[in-house]
Design a protein around this motif. Structure first.
Motif, PDB file in Angstrom:
ATOM      1  N   UNK A   1       0.847  -1.179   0.000  1.00  0.00           N
ATOM      2  CA  UNK A   1       0.000   0.000   0.000  1.00  0.00           C
ATOM      3  C   UNK A   1       0.889   1.237   0.000  1.00  0.00           C
ATOM      4  N   UNK A   2       0.501   2.217  -0.791  1.00  0.00           N
ATOM      5  CA  UNK A   2       1.310   3.422  -0.907  1.00  0.00           C
ATOM      6  C   UNK A   2       0.455   4.665  -0.709  1.00  0.00           C
TER       7      UNK A   2
ATOM      8  N   UNK B   1       3.543   3.106   3.060  1.00  0.00           N
ATOM      9  CA  UNK B   1       3.121   3.266   4.448  1.00  0.00           C
ATOM     10  C   UNK B   1       4.035   2.367   5.274  1.00  0.00           C
ATOM     11  N   UNK B   2       4.975   2.952   5.994  1.00  0.00           N
ATOM     12  CA  UNK B   2       5.956   2.157   6.729  1.00  0.00           C
ATOM     13  C   UNK B   2       7.109   1.801   5.815  1.00  0.00           C
ATOM     14  N   UNK B   3       7.594   0.581   5.927  1.00  0.00           N
ATOM     15  CA  UNK B   3       8.713   0.134   5.098  1.00  0.00           C
ATOM     16  C   UNK B   3       8.502  -1.326   4.733  1.00  0.00           C
ATOM     17  N   UNK B   4       9.131  -1.750   3.665  1.00  0.00           N
ATOM     18  CA  UNK B   4       9.092  -3.143   3.243  1.00  0.00           C
ATOM     19  C   UNK B   4      10.043  -3.927   4.136  1.00  0.00           C
TER      20      UNK B   4
ATOM     21  N   UNK C   1      11.541   2.067   1.291  1.00  0.00           N
ATOM     22  CA  UNK C   1      10.414   2.941   1.592  1.00  0.00           C
ATOM     23  C   UNK C   1       9.795   3.576   0.359  1.00  0.00           C
ATOM     24  N   UNK C   2      10.167   3.111  -0.830  1.00  0.00           N
ATOM     25  CA  UNK C   2       9.619   3.684  -2.055  1.00  0.00           C
ATOM     26  C   UNK C   2       9.414   2.570  -3.076  1.00  0.00           C
ATOM     27  N   UNK C   3       8.602   2.856  -4.066  1.00  0.00           N
ATOM     28  CA  UNK C   3       8.369   1.900  -5.143  1.00  0.00           C
ATOM     29  C   UNK C   3       9.607   1.814  -6.020  1.00  0.00           C
ATOM     30  N   UNK C   4       9.762   0.697  -6.707  1.00  0.00           N
ATOM     31  CA  UNK C   4      10.878   0.550  -7.630  1.00  0.00           C
ATOM     32  C   UNK C   4      11.479  -0.841  -7.587  1.00  0.00           C
ATOM     33  N   UNK C   5      12.631  -0.953  -8.241  1.00  0.00           N
ATOM     34  CA  UNK C   5      13.360  -2.234  -8.293  1.00  0.00           C
ATOM     35  C   UNK C   5      14.544  -2.181  -7.327  1.00  0.00           C
TER      36      UNK C   5
ATOM     37  N   UNK D   1       2.779  -0.676  -6.206  1.00  0.00           N
ATOM     38  CA  UNK D   1       1.638  -0.279  -5.394  1.00  0.00           C
ATOM     39  C   UNK D   1       0.407  -1.100  -5.715  1.00  0.00           C
ATOM     40  N   UNK D   2      -0.473  -1.199  -4.747  1.00  0.00           N
ATOM     41  CA  UNK D   2      -1.714  -1.942  -4.953  1.00  0.00           C
ATOM     42  C   UNK D   2      -2.748  -1.098  -5.649  1.00  0.00           C
TER      43      UNK D   2
END
Length: 147
Positions: free
Chosen positions: A82-83, A90-93, A121-125, A146-147
């Protein structure tokens, strides 16, 4: 008297060690407390066989870990999170999220074996390091979407 230690004994040795102690120390302390047993020929042989089996088992685990690292090098795992509005998580992976994603792909890796240098903490590879066995490490590609 020669004895085989069943448990670690301070100032004497570790479990499985064959040591020489006085007869009284063995009879009055080590044997009653189940810390050691007499070093008979059969007991020494069984300890030797157990150590050889342990070496073989560790070698098999090492080989399996190397194979797993080779397989994971070519795998890209997608993790849905979730972003917020600007693409921040939201939080961290966490390593648990990565372990669950790997499990869904068919790779059973404990979350403690996954090493994250910095929190994601951000989208990407991202490329994440795994250590499935001592002195064996590999990398797996993670795609955070993101979902």
């Amino acid at each position: 008297m020669k004895v085989i230690l069943l448990k670690d004994v301070k100032a004497q040795g570790k479990a499985g060690d064959v040591i020489e102690v006085s007869d009284g120390y063995a009879r009055n302390y080590l044997f009653p407390n189940n810390l050691a047993k007499a070093a008979t020929a059969t007991a020494l042989n069984s300890i030797k066989l157990a150590k050889e089996a342990e070496v073989r088992r560790r070698q098999i685990e090492h080989d399996e870990a190397v194979e797993l690292c080779k397989k994971l090098a070519s795998v890209t795992v997608t993790v849905k999170v979730k972003t917020g509005a600007n693409g921040k998580l939201f939080g961290a992976l966490t390593t648990a999220n990565i372990a669950d994603a790997l499990k869904s792909e068919g790779y059973e890796i404990d979350k403690k074996k996954i090493v994250l240098a910095d929190p994601i903490k951000a989208l990407g590879r991202y490329t994440v390091q795994i250590k499935p066995f001592a002195e064996v490490s590999g990398k797996v590609n993670i795609n955070v979407v993101g979902e």
